[in-house]
Design an enzyme around this catalytic site. Structure first.
Site, short mmCIF file in Angstrom:
data_model
loop_
_atom_site.label_atom_id
_atom_site.label_comp_id
_atom_site.label_asym_id
_atom_site.label_seq_id
_atom_site.Cartn_x
_atom_site.Cartn_y
_atom_site.Cartn_z
N ASN A 108 65.15 47.59 61.90
CA ASN A 108 66.34 48.08 62.28
C ASN A 108 66.39 48.47 63.79
O ASN A 108 65.78 49.33 64.08
CB ASN A 108 66.70 49.36 61.33
CG ASN A 108 68.05 50.03 61.96
OD1 ASN A 108 68.57 49.68 62.52
ND2 ASN A 108 68.08 51.13 61.36
N GLY A 153 61.74 58.19 62.61
CA GLY A 153 61.80 58.39 64.23
C GLY A 153 60.80 59.79 64.79
O GLY A 153 60.75 60.01 65.74
#
Ligand code: PGA
Length: 251
Positions: free
Chosen positions: A9, A174
């Protein structure tokens, strides 16, 4: 045997030229590799046409990062599943936690997006996962169950068989904090059990459940070694070809 999938992604990163270069390097690095999982890249909408074109002689597939909940019409800025289908995209990520958080996407809206994707022969990669406070409060199982119940568990088994699930604990996305292989396995097995209860065991066994959240070349082998982890949805590490290739080869 369910499909093993490693999907990258890209989020809102890379120019179109950089994206084409990345997939060009990826396809070169994977030439002659055998026994690979299905490899998918999810660039921004703008890049999809060029990326599909660059990948056309390969088995690498392209995903969109989202699609509209509407079929067509006056929805400025939106991109429909039907449009995506005409580009040659094969998958679409739906319900990523960044969409849920920043764009306030509800389970009801996500269901409409999934219906649009299915109607246009795109495979939805449906993302679910708890935030840190929910895990710390010990309510993560319930949170995940609700996300499934309100969206994909409203589908018929014929529709559900086209769904890929991605378990992405929001606290791991993240952040550099990965779920441990045991934590991932526990939730993946839980999801599979719920699918078995809602539909049947055969469908549960056939559903690909990916892990996402700070997955990298170092932790991918132990995560992918878990019996219910069928691959990964990779963010940051999918932007670096060597890391992404190592993750792909972790199976
Ligand atoms: P990350 O993102 O690998 O950068 O944590 C994963 C995702 O958001 O799909």
């Amino acid at each position: 045997m369910r499909t093993k999938i490693v999907a990258g992604n890209w989020k809102m990163n890379l120019s179109v030229q950089e994206g084409v270069q990345l997939v060009n390097e990826l396809k070169t690095a994977l030439t002659n590799e055998k026994n690979l999982p299905a490899v998918v890249v999810a660039p921004p909408y703008l890049h999809i046409d060029s990326v599909v074109n660059e990948l056309k002689a390969t088995s690498i597939k392209t995903a969109a990062q989202d699609c509209s909940a509407n079929k067509n019409g006056a929805f400025t800025g939106e991109v429909s599943a039907a449009m995506l289908q005409t580009t040659g995209a094969s998958y679409v990520i739906i319900g990523h936690s960044e969409r849920r958080t920043y764009f306030k996407e509800s389970n009801g809206l996500l269901l409409e997006k999934i219906k649009q994707a299915l109607a246009n022969k795109l495979t939805p990669i449906f993302c679910i996962g708890e935030v840190l406070a929910e895990r710390e409060a010990g309510i993560h199982f319930g949170v995940i169950e609700k996300q499934l119940q309100e969206v994909v568990f409203t589908l018929t088994s014929d529709e559900f068989k086209n769904i890929v699930i991605a378990y992405e604990p929001v606290w791991a996305i993240g952040t550099g904090k990965t779920a441990s292989p045991e934590q991932a396995q526990e939730i993946h097995a839980f999801i599979r059990t719920l699918i078995g209860k809602k539909y049947d065991n055969a469908l549960a066994q056939a559903t690909s459940i990916l892990y996402g959240g700070s997955c990298n070349a170092q932790n991918a082998p132990t995560l992918f070694a878990q019996p219910d982890v069928d691959g990964g949805l990779i963010g940051g590490a999918s932007l670096k070809v060597n890391d992404f290739v190592q993750i792909i080869k972790s199976f």
